[in-house]
Design an enzyme around this catalytic site. Structure first.
Site, short mmCIF file in Angstrom:
data_model
loop_
_atom_site.label_atom_id
_atom_site.label_comp_id
_atom_site.label_asym_id
_atom_site.label_seq_id
_atom_site.Cartn_x
_atom_site.Cartn_y
_atom_site.Cartn_z
N HIS A 141 -5.25 -29.52 22.81
CA HIS A 141 -3.94 -29.89 23.36
C HIS A 141 -4.11 -30.04 24.87
O HIS A 141 -5.01 -29.43 25.47
CB HIS A 141 -2.90 -28.81 23.04
CG HIS A 141 -1.50 -29.23 23.34
ND1 HIS A 141 -0.99 -30.45 22.98
CD2 HIS A 141 -0.49 -28.58 23.99
CE1 HIS A 141 0.27 -30.53 23.37
NE2 HIS A 141 0.60 -29.42 23.99
N CYS A 164 -1.55 -36.48 23.55
CA CYS A 164 -1.20 -35.61 24.67
C CYS A 164 -2.04 -35.88 25.92
O CYS A 164 -1.54 -35.81 27.04
CB CYS A 164 -1.28 -34.14 24.27
SG CYS A 164 -2.88 -33.63 23.59
N ASP A 196 4.95 -29.57 29.05
CA ASP A 196 4.33 -29.81 27.74
C ASP A 196 5.26 -30.72 26.95
O ASP A 196 6.33 -30.30 26.51
CB ASP A 196 4.10 -28.48 27.02
CG ASP A 196 3.41 -28.63 25.68
OD1 ASP A 196 3.29 -29.77 25.18
OD2 ASP A 196 2.99 -27.60 25.12
#
Length: 185
Positions: free
Chosen positions: A62, A14, A78
């Site tokens: 994250h 991520c 996201d």
């Protein structure tokens, strides 16, 4: 803004996905932030994540992208969420941070957020991907095809998700502070 399909993506990376997205958005970065989410125990509950079929998942960290427009509205990008790409901040917050469900978790699971302006993130992040290596040196998940992201150091990702450490031009916020920062004016 690019669609999620147009943006470079590799599952389980991520921080690099956000970096590559912001790189593609240059030079129009003034309204964008990289947001790193973690806590002291490196176990953050999140909901609506593609990685799990269960309603929630526990990540060690994250990273997402948030744009904050001049009118005060904010949108969240996201890659790993089932929620729409570019959803308004409040909808994302309600569904992903899920405060009602969070009540069943002890205080140590409360999330913290490092807010980094996009331009700073592009010059700050360095990752040698060592956090994704098994003891035998193989990758836990396939790495991205693009080259390593290396700026000022070999790797500082683990330091960036340590919310006790300070980095110039970044802000660490708790759940109340980030809601206030990204909520509509």
């Amino acid at each position: 803004m690019l669609s999620a399909e147009e943006a470079p993506y590799q599952s389980c990376y991520c921080e690099e996905n956000v970096y590559k997205l912001l790189e593609k958005l240059k030079p129009n970065l003034d309204d964008f932030f990289a947001v790193l989410i973690s806590n002291d125990i490196k176990m953050i509950p999140l909901w609506k994540q593609k990685a799990e079929r269960d309603p929630d998942v526990l990540w060690d960290y994250h990273v997402i992208t948030i744009s904050k427009n001049s009118d005060g509205s904010a949108k969240v990008y996201d890659f790993d969420s089932w929620i729409d790409w570019g959803v308004d901040f409040q909808t994302y917050w309600n569904q992903t941070m899920n405060e009602d469900e969070m009540k069943q978790f002890r205080e140590k699971y409360r999330r913290k957020f490092r807010i980094i302006p996009a331009r700073i993130y592009l010059s700050l992040l360095s990752s040698d991907r060592s956090h994704m290596l098994n003891p035998d040196g193989t990758y836990m998940k396939p790495p991205p095809e693009w080259p390593l992201i290396q700026n000022s150091t070999n790797s500082n990702l683990m330091n960036l998700i340590d919310m006790k450490l300070e980095f110039p031009e970044t802000m660490v916020m708790d759940e109340t502070e980030i809601r206030r920062f990204f909520s509509d004016a």
